[in-house]
Write a protein that holds these residues in place. Structure first.
Motif, PDB file in Angstrom:
ATOM      1  N   ARG A 174      45.724  48.539  48.176  1.00 29.80           N
ATOM      2  CA  ARG A 174      46.381  47.831  47.060  1.00 29.80           C
ATOM      3  C   ARG A 174      47.721  48.457  46.707  1.00 29.80           C
TER       4      ARG A 174
ATOM      5  N   ASN B 250      39.651  35.318  44.167  1.00 27.15           N
ATOM      6  CA  ASN B 250      40.227  36.643  44.341  1.00 27.15           C
ATOM      7  C   ASN B 250      41.662  36.492  44.812  1.00 27.15           C
ATOM      8  N   SER B 252      43.833  39.021  44.331  1.00 25.03           N
ATOM      9  CA  SER B 252      44.366  40.350  44.031  1.00 25.03           C
ATOM     10  C   SER B 252      45.308  40.881  45.096  1.00 25.03           C
ATOM     11  N   TRP B 275      39.876  37.824  40.069  1.00 27.27           N
ATOM     12  CA  TRP B 275      40.566  39.061  40.392  1.00 27.27           C
ATOM     13  C   TRP B 275      42.009  38.670  40.656  1.00 27.27           C
ATOM     14  N   LEU B 277      46.506  39.871  40.289  1.00 31.28           N
ATOM     15  CA  LEU B 277      47.503  40.908  40.047  1.00 31.28           C
ATOM     16  C   LEU B 277      48.141  40.699  38.677  1.00 31.28           C
ATOM     17  N   ARG B 299      39.427  41.012  36.592  1.00 28.89           N
ATOM     18  CA  ARG B 299      40.035  42.241  37.085  1.00 28.89           C
ATOM     19  C   ARG B 299      41.523  41.990  37.271  1.00 28.89           C
ATOM     20  N   PHE B 301      44.881  43.832  38.587  1.00 31.34           N
ATOM     21  CA  PHE B 301      45.366  44.982  39.339  1.00 31.34           C
ATOM     22  C   PHE B 301      46.874  45.110  39.190  1.00 31.34           C
TER      23      PHE B 301
END
Lengths: 299, 540
Positions: A174, B250, B252, B275, B277, B299, B301
């Protein structure tokens, strides 16, 4: 930017010293000498004195004889409540304690122990093969496989202090999302991210020399090389071979207890870049990840 | 009772018990129930591969069909566990290949899996159906190919969590023969019941829209989407048709930004898990809160975790909005750059049924940005209001006070992650003595030393594991703990060389303590020292 280069094979030791912490010791020596006398008494009782910056006691950390082990109670190895009822909680900010910890451990590095390195299980062949097959067969590991070239702009974007290992707590894959894809975004999406890309880049700084440390697994003494003196990975690999050949020979002599046939000249350390030799060149980038040398163009 | 049910009846009754806890409870009733239960247990979960040995498991449960196992400590995800530490699955595969010929399922997390192990799996188990490797390492496409080649029928291979170059992540209930893009297309076209589609980087982007069109036109029941490394807005309209059914999304790895991102998310009205960003920003999260009322897990990130300055407009406000708008929110992982006690108190009061709360403020020891105070009150409110809280990760400026709150209130807390927090051993003592349900405790860079650890040594036997790195636990204390607690493995991980080459009061780099019935392990690398009762210090 490379922090330092490590020659490694499986099961070896990896040194991850932060060079910046070690640099602090000489600067503070005068302060330390002056304060030591008055601090010594305090540190013995409280461990870390409050509100003192960079308290440097280069001996072992905090006194330990104000708690006793009760032999009767097996579970509680410590008469705990007494300690806390008499001793007020110490309000020492973490930074100073951790600094102290690091300084002490740095100061207590064992001297290069050529005398007794226990014979490591010989897995070098396996490791070399593993690295080779890893490259060819597209190995899996939690380390980032997206070596989207960490271009110079992303490295220079980092005006923050040297990153702490493992912080922030995100997985390796990431880490490079924004920097890895920012170029694509700019070209393909009109509502661009271009405005949102972070902070001003610091001015280019290009010194005439770029010395990096090289450590080799099993050899306690490292060497330094000037990366600017070479213009290709192959030249670097040759230099590494020359620098370490003698040291490896000396080391194996001592360990094996036999004299080398060619009188200590040592064997050529080959195959550093392609994984075919006993050792492979890897480096540690400024995020703390181990990377195989050779992916990024030499420039 | 003079008479009891015949064994077959009891076995039939036990077959309805799927939870390990229930089965463990049943085993404790009496010897005959223990015997009956152990012969009919089909699924085994091993949270720490070193807590037990293959021989012990096989001896007790001879008819296992599914094994789930975890290896390295959680902080291995963040590079805190040196390479070569352990968690090799091969000894398990070897033992099971002989003992469990009917094994169908293996799920592994944070373990080292070699091609040799994969080949052995492929050869040994005729009915093999499910292989899940989550955050594992050590294998190559060759190993996977042997699994795919040898395992026919309902095989599902999922490689969640790896940044990899494998061509296909998900194999569908059809043949799992050679993996290629055209095969993927054909399979997708034949799967009207497709529930999960996981793609990764290697799927050529230009082919993606067609694939998605096929998938989406045929697969009405699509529930989950993940992957999307390089999604570019042009592809998004292909997805809108299925958004209404999507429950898990997702994004992310996807660098798409507002407004496309928000539009996509807001169309997924059934979304339960997201999920994403931090490109979603506070405004996007507000839209999410208004659109997705079934949201259970969020989530967020960081897109630029190492940048000095924020690159997006994401603050604590986004999380507050979601906590206000999503009544079913129970699981949060949130990366941001500022937080306040007020926000945390609001979140806690909004969502008292929170189960997992993990907050990472990117700057270590960042205080409440409004008051410059520690965030003790905020996290205190979380544990006080959220009585069902099972997992908590904290960050920001925190004193011993927050640990007092945790020890007093977090009675159902099972996993706690602490970094750069606390002032003294009192903090650790509060946690170890107060958190009754604690199973996993992981600590880094905190000023915790010997006292709290030794005073609560018995507590460690009630937990799965304890990790402490860059703290102030001395070598002497580790030795003492190892000597006094024979049912714990006390591992000192130190890359500076043998701990006994330094004074006993010198702190160790890393400490990993776990309960075990298997004794010391035989595969420790050179930088791990076991603190034993036999000798004070032993090499592997």
């Amino acid at each position: 930017m490379w922090a330092f280069i490590v020659l490694s094979f499986k099961n070896g030791r990896y040194s991850r010293k932060d060079p910046q912490l070690l640099d602090l010791i000489p600067k503070d020596r005068e302060r330390f000498a002056a304060k030591r006398a008055e601090e010594e008494e305090e540190t013995r009782h409280h461990g870390f004195s409050e509100e003192k910056k960079l308290e440097l006691s280069l001996g072992p950390p905090g006194g330990g004889d104000y708690w006793t082990i009760t032999k009767t109670s097996h579970e509680s190895l410590l008469s705990f409540p007494t300690y806390f009822s008499t001793n007020p909680c110490l309000k020492s900010p973490w930074q100073h304690q951790a600094f102290l910890h690091h300084l002490q451990s740095a100061a207590q590095l064992p001297p290069p122990a050529m005398k007794e390195s226990p014979p490591q299980p010989c897995t070098t062949r396996a490791a070399a093969v593993e690295l080779q097959s890893a490259e060819k067969k597209k190995a899996f590991s939690p380390a980032p496989a997206n070596t989207a070239v960490p271009n110079s702009s992303s490295a220079q974007k980092r005006t923050a202090p040297a990153p702490v290992v493992g912080w922030p707590p995100i997985r390796s894959f990431r880490k490079n999302i924004a920097t890895g894809s920012s170029s694509k975004l700019a070209s393909e999406s009109p509502n661009a991210a271009a405005d949102k890309v972070s902070g001003p880049k610091p001015a280019e700084y290009s010194p005439r020399t770029l010395f990096v440390k090289i450590n080799m697994d099993g050899i306690p003494i490292g060497r330094k090389v000037d990366l600017k003196a070479y213009n290709s990975y192959e030249k670097l690999a040759c230099a590494v071979d020359e620098l370490f050949r003698g040291l490896v020979a000396a080391q194996s002599e001592v360990c094996a207890g036999i004299k080398d046939d060619d009188g200590g000249k040592g064997k050529v350390i080959g195959g550093l870049l392609d994984g075919s030799g006993e050792y492979t060149l890897v480096y540690e980038d400024n995020e703390g990840d181990r990377m195989l040398v050779g992916d990024v163009p030499w420039q | 009772m003079a008479y009891s049910f015949p064994e077959e009846v009891l076995e039939h009754v036990f077959s309805f018990l799927s939870s390990d806890r229930d089965r463990n409870a049943v085993s404790l009733v009496c010897k005959s129930w223990y015997e009956i239960e152990r012969w009919c247990r089909r699924r085994v979960f091993i949270g720490n591969c070193y807590a037990v040995s293959p021989e012990i498991v096989i001896r007790r449960f001879p008819e296992v069909r599914a094994l789930e196992m975890k290896g390295k400590p959680h902080f291995a995800d963040f590079n805190l566990v040196p390479e070569g530490w352990g968690a090799y699955v091969h000894p398990w595969i070897r033992s099971m290949s002989a003992a469990y010929p009917l094994l169908e399922e293996i799920k592994l997390k944070r373990m080292v899996v070699t091609d040799e192990s994969l080949e052995l799996i492929a050869r040994s188990f005729k009915n093999f159906k499910v292989l899940v490797l989550s955050s594992c390492e050590g294998f190559t496409t060759d190993g996977l190919a042997s699994i795919a080649a040898n395992c026919s029928g309902n095989a599902e291979g999922r490689l969640g969590g790896l940044a990899s170059e494998v061509k296909v992540c998900s194999v569908f209930p059809a043949e799992c023969s050679e993996v290629s893009f055209s095969a993927l297309e054909r399979l997708v076209a034949r799967c009207p019941n497709l529930r999960t589609l996981r793609l990764n980087r290697a799927v050529p982007l230009e082919k993606l829209p067609n694939l998605l069109h096929q998938a989406f036109s045929v697969c009405k029941q699509l529930k989950g989407l993940s992957g999307f490394w390089d999604v570019v807005p042009a592809f998004l309209p292909a997805m809108y048709s299925v958004c209404s059914g999507i429950t898990s999304l997702n994004l992310s790895y996807a660098t798409i930004q507002s407004p496309d991102l928000v539009k996509l998310v807001s169309q997924c009205r059934s979304l339960q898990r997201l999920w994403v960003l931090d490109y979603i920003e506070d405004s996007g999260l507000e839209t999410l809160a208004a659109s997705c009322k079934d949201l259970q897990e969020l989530r967020v990130f960081p897109s630029d975790p190492f940048g000095a300055e924020p690159n997006v407009a994401l603050t604590e406000q986004g999380l507050v909005s979601v906590s206000e708008g999503c009544p079913k929110l129970q699981s949060v992982l949130y990366f941001c750059r500022q937080m306040s006690n007020a926000a945390l108190v609001t979140i806690a009061r909004n969502r008292p049924e929170m189960i997992r709360f993990r907050l990472c403020i990117i700057e270590p020891q960042a205080p409440d940005y409004l008051t410059l105070e520690p965030l003790d009150t905020g996290f205190g409110a979380i544990v006080e209001n959220c009585k069902e809280l099972r997992r908590l990760s904290m960050s920001g400026l925190l004193t011993d006070k927050v640990f007092e709150y945790i020890g007093n209130h977090a009675k159902k807390l099972e996993m706690l992650s602490i970094a750069f927090a606390g002032d003294s051993d009192l903090g650790l003592h509060h946690v170890l003595s107060g958190c009754e349900s604690l199973r996993k405790l992981e600590i880094r860079d905190c000023p915790f030393g010997d006292k709290a650890l030794l005073a609560n040594a018995a507590k460690l036997e009630t937990m799965r594991s304890l990790w402490m790195s860059s703290c102030s636990v001395s070598f002497g204390a580790c030795k003492l703990l190892g000597q006094k607690m024979p049912r714990l493995n006390v591992e000192v991980i130190d890359e500076r060389g043998p701990p006994d080459s330094r004074p006993e009061s010198c702190p160790v780099e890393k400490l990993y303590v776990y309960r075990t019935v298997a004794g010391r392990r035989a595969d420790m690398p050179g930088f791990v020292w076991m603190m034993d009762g036999d000798k004070a210090l032993t090499f592997s």
